[in-house]
Design an enzyme around this catalytic site. Structure first.
Site, mmCIF file in Angstrom:
data_model
loop_
_atom_site.group_PDB
_atom_site.id
_atom_site.type_symbol
_atom_site.label_atom_id
_atom_site.label_comp_id
_atom_site.label_asym_id
_atom_site.label_seq_id
_atom_site.Cartn_x
_atom_site.Cartn_y
_atom_site.Cartn_z
ATOM 1 N N GLY A 57 -16.627 -35.718 -6.048
ATOM 2 C CA GLY A 57 -15.268 -35.600 -6.581
ATOM 3 C C GLY A 57 -15.252 -35.685 -8.097
ATOM 4 N N GLU B 262 -28.329 -32.504 -10.327
ATOM 5 C CA GLU B 262 -27.709 -31.256 -9.862
ATOM 6 C C GLU B 262 -28.269 -30.054 -10.633
ATOM 7 O OE1 GLU B 262 -23.443 -31.391 -10.133
ATOM 8 O OE2 GLU B 262 -23.200 -29.491 -9.054
ATOM 9 N N SER C 111 -16.322 -29.384 -2.635
ATOM 10 C CA SER C 111 -17.037 -28.752 -1.508
ATOM 11 C C SER C 111 -17.211 -29.750 -0.370
ATOM 12 C CB SER C 111 -18.413 -28.256 -1.949
ATOM 13 O OG SER C 111 -18.284 -27.382 -3.034
HETATM 14 C C1 LIG Z 1 -18.436 -22.661 -5.313
HETATM 15 C C2 LIG Z 1 -17.956 -23.853 -6.099
HETATM 16 C C3 LIG Z 1 -18.189 -25.128 -5.637
HETATM 17 C C4 LIG Z 1 -17.744 -26.239 -6.362
HETATM 18 N N1 LIG Z 1 -17.954 -27.492 -5.841
HETATM 19 C C5 LIG Z 1 -17.486 -28.567 -6.515
HETATM 20 C C6 LIG Z 1 -17.631 -29.882 -5.965
HETATM 21 O O1 LIG Z 1 -18.169 -30.070 -4.866
HETATM 22 N N2 LIG Z 1 -17.145 -30.925 -6.670
HETATM 23 C C7 LIG Z 1 -16.531 -30.772 -7.884
HETATM 24 O O2 LIG Z 1 -16.143 -31.763 -8.474
HETATM 25 N N3 LIG Z 1 -16.351 -29.536 -8.424
HETATM 26 C C8 LIG Z 1 -16.819 -28.434 -7.764
HETATM 27 N N4 LIG Z 1 -16.631 -27.179 -8.299
HETATM 28 C C9 LIG Z 1 -15.884 -27.041 -9.556
HETATM 29 C C10 LIG Z 1 -16.719 -26.646 -10.761
HETATM 30 O O3 LIG Z 1 -17.569 -27.690 -11.152
HETATM 31 C C11 LIG Z 1 -15.713 -26.250 -11.877
HETATM 32 O O4 LIG Z 1 -14.990 -25.129 -11.420
HETATM 33 C C12 LIG Z 1 -16.421 -25.927 -13.173
HETATM 34 O O5 LIG Z 1 -16.951 -27.096 -13.741
HETATM 35 C C13 LIG Z 1 -15.495 -25.215 -14.185
HETATM 36 O O6 LIG Z 1 -14.337 -25.950 -14.396
HETATM 37 P P1 LIG Z 1 -12.902 -25.243 -14.311
HETATM 38 O O7 LIG Z 1 -12.807 -24.499 -13.000
HETATM 39 O O8 LIG Z 1 -11.871 -26.298 -14.593
HETATM 40 O O9 LIG Z 1 -12.870 -24.139 -15.452
HETATM 41 P P2 LIG Z 1 -12.503 -24.392 -16.988
HETATM 42 O O10 LIG Z 1 -13.241 -25.554 -17.505
HETATM 43 O O11 LIG Z 1 -11.004 -24.388 -17.110
HETATM 44 O O12 LIG Z 1 -13.080 -23.088 -17.659
HETATM 45 C C14 LIG Z 1 -12.337 -21.862 -17.756
HETATM 46 C C15 LIG Z 1 -13.175 -20.883 -18.585
HETATM 47 O O13 LIG Z 1 -13.355 -21.394 -19.932
HETATM 48 C C16 LIG Z 1 -14.757 -21.468 -20.249
HETATM 49 N N5 LIG Z 1 -15.035 -22.654 -21.059
HETATM 50 C C17 LIG Z 1 -14.559 -23.911 -20.846
HETATM 51 N N6 LIG Z 1 -15.064 -24.756 -21.790
HETATM 52 C C18 LIG Z 1 -15.872 -24.021 -22.602
HETATM 53 C C19 LIG Z 1 -16.672 -24.318 -23.740
HETATM 54 N N7 LIG Z 1 -16.755 -25.553 -24.252
HETATM 55 N N8 LIG Z 1 -17.365 -23.299 -24.321
HETATM 56 C C20 LIG Z 1 -17.308 -22.042 -23.825
HETATM 57 N N9 LIG Z 1 -16.543 -21.690 -22.737
HETATM 58 C C21 LIG Z 1 -15.851 -22.669 -22.133
HETATM 59 C C22 LIG Z 1 -15.445 -21.589 -18.914
HETATM 60 O O14 LIG Z 1 -16.778 -21.157 -18.960
HETATM 61 C C23 LIG Z 1 -14.589 -20.679 -18.026
HETATM 62 O O15 LIG Z 1 -14.974 -19.334 -18.169
HETATM 63 C C24 LIG Z 1 -17.058 -26.052 -7.594
HETATM 64 C C25 LIG Z 1 -16.810 -24.762 -8.070
HETATM 65 C C26 LIG Z 1 -17.240 -23.665 -7.335
HETATM 66 C C27 LIG Z 1 -16.952 -22.288 -7.856
#
Ligand SMILES: Cc1cc2nc3c(=O)[nH]c(=O)nc-3n(C[C@H](O)[C@H](O)[C@H](O)COP(=O)(O)OP(=O)(O)OC[C@H]3O[C@@H](n4cnc5c(N)ncnc54)[C@H](O)[C@@H]3O)c2cc1C
Length: 392
Positions: free
Chosen positions: A131, A248, A165
């Site tokens: 989480g 990870e 997940s």
């Molecule tokens: C298949 C899958 C399984 C997952 N499983 C889990 C899980 O079990 N537990 C859990 O906690 N999370 C999980 N996640 C979540 C995942 O860790 C997050 O989606 C990821 O860390 C990105 O965060 P966000 O979706 O908030 O995107 P954001 O952080 O909002 O990013 C949006 C966009 O901005 C870009 N961006 C953001 N910051 C920067 C920066 N500093 N420099 C350049 N570009 C940047 C990103 O690359 C992206 O393109 C999962 C995601 C997927 C797709």
């Protein structure tokens, strides 16, 4: 790195091959995949596989013997990845528990936590989820706000996680919470091991592009976490969170991508275009060769990272190179498969290989984001591998 395996390592490979031959589910290698139409059946099937691995002594290969593992060397773990990819073995449903949570507890957990949680992680008796992400805290993880407020010996949890997940089937969650809002954002974070079996925790499935529902939104409404289940110190959970993330990031997909390439070659040998197998068309051969070269480069990068880890004992930031390069290779491979499939793409599960090609084509999109997006990985490579100035 020496690319020759020792006699002992080859013996290990043969033993594993033999075990896989005897224990893979019936029909698995002929392409029969139980539970593909029914999510519950699929979870049961994967739990069963987890138990089989555990009984065979293969579940916690990299865990020390004192915690029930096999104390395998890094090279034996590489061989394990090669061999399980070769037979496309079923996924390990408790990977979060075994690969991330367990090793983190071994380093930072209390004796009571190790005794209570580790055996059940390994046996698959208790399934884990991670989480971390919230609607406003993904890449910028330290912005998380799910609150944990003290209430005697317990803490009350309120807020939301997202993209978690397997939260819908998990028994426990490795949960990042906010316990202090007054200081800098990396301070005031506390990690709890939280029992998911509470009415105050509700999961809502998120429908994925692959038509699956493996991940969820998770809502906490006065859910209870116990003080004895804090990992590390109150308010100092950032380091704990980063320890788990390092485990990870050290994972690599390169061997399963290699296996995918072999399946694509078989596909090209079995399917014809213009009166001859696809594999005999010059442009197909050229693209297969290009992909093969990329995969070999990905393997070498992975081996180099493993060599470094053998020296330092800890996974380094180079794992981010592995992740970005291999995600891109996988996407190229699946895109090429899509071009070869042509109109068959639209048939989805009625298409070749019961739609596996179409599903796999969509997988890399999620993998590029899971565990940190490619942009964030590139920042890590720039700053921590290449030593470039920090991003503003
Ligand atoms: C298949 C899958 C399984 C997952 N499983 C889990 C899980 O079990 N537990 C859990 O906690 N999370 C999980 N996640 C979540 C995942 O860790 C997050 O989606 C990821 O860390 C990105 O965060 P966000 O979706 O908030 O995107 P954001 O952080 O909002 O990013 C949006 C966009 O901005 C870009 N961006 C953001 N910051 C920067 C920066 N500093 N420099 C350049 N570009 C940047 C990103 O690359 C992206 O393109 C999962 C995601 C997927 C797709």
């Amino acid at each position: 790195m020496d690319f020759e395996y020792t006699e002992d390592q080859e013996r290990f490979r043969q033993e594993l091959r033999e075990w896989l031959r005897e224990n893979l589910p019936d029909g698995w290698q002929a392409g029969e995949r139980p539970g593909t139409d029914d999510p519950e059946e699929s979870v049961e099937f994967l739990l069963d596989w987890q138990r089989t691995l555990h009984e065979g002594g293969w579940a916690g290969l990299h865990w020390p013997e004192e915690y029930g593992g096999a104390d395998a060397s890094l090279l034996e773990q590489v061989i394990y990845s090669q061999e399980t990819a070769r037979v496309d073995a079923p996924a390990r449903i408790n990977a979060v528990g075994i690969d991330f949570v367990g090793p983190t507890l071994m380093e930072l957990g209390t004796d009571e936590q190790k005794e209570r949680f580790l055996p059940k992680i390994l046996s698959g008796e208790e399934l884990w989820c991670q989480g971390y992400s919230e609607p406003d805290a993904g890449s910028d993880l330290a912005s998380l706000s799910l609150s944990a407020d003290r209430n005697g010996d317990e803490f009350l949890l309120n807020g939301q996680k997202v993209w978690t997940s397997y939260a819908h089937v998990a028994d426990w969650c490795f949960l990042l919470t906010r316990t202090d809002e007054s200081g800098p954002k990396h301070h005031g974070i506390t990690v709890f091991l939280v029992d998911m079996d509470q009415e105050e925790i509700q999961t809502e499935p998120i429908h994925q592009i692959t038509d699956e529902t493996d991940f969820n939104e998770v809502f906490f409404d006065d859910a209870v976490a116990r003080e004895e289940h804090i990992v590390g110190e109150i308010d100092e959970g950032w380091e704990v969170a980063m320890t788990l993330s390092a485990f990870e990031h050290s994972m690599s997909d390169v061997f399963s991508i290699d296996q995918r390439w072999r399946s694509l070659v078989e596909f090209c040998e079995e399917h014809e275009r213009d009166g001859k197998p696809l594999a005999e068309h010059t442009h197909v051969r050229r693209e297969l060769a290009r992909l093969h070269t990329r995969i070999q480069a990905g393997k070498l990068t992975h081996y180099r990272n493993v060599s470094k880890q053998m020296e330092t004992g800890v996974p380094g930031p180079e794992g981010s190179m592995d992740k970005v390069f291999n995600n891109q290779t996988e996407k190229k491979l699946e895109n090429f498969a899509r071009r070869l499939l042509g109109a068959n793409n639209a048939l989805w599960t009625d298409g070749p290989d019961d739609g596996q090609w179409v599903t796999d084509l969509l997988m890399p999109y999620g993998k590029m984001i899971a565990g940190g997006t490619k942009d964030v990985q590139r920042n890590i490579i720039a700053e921590r591998v290449l030593g470039l100035p920090k991003d503003d």
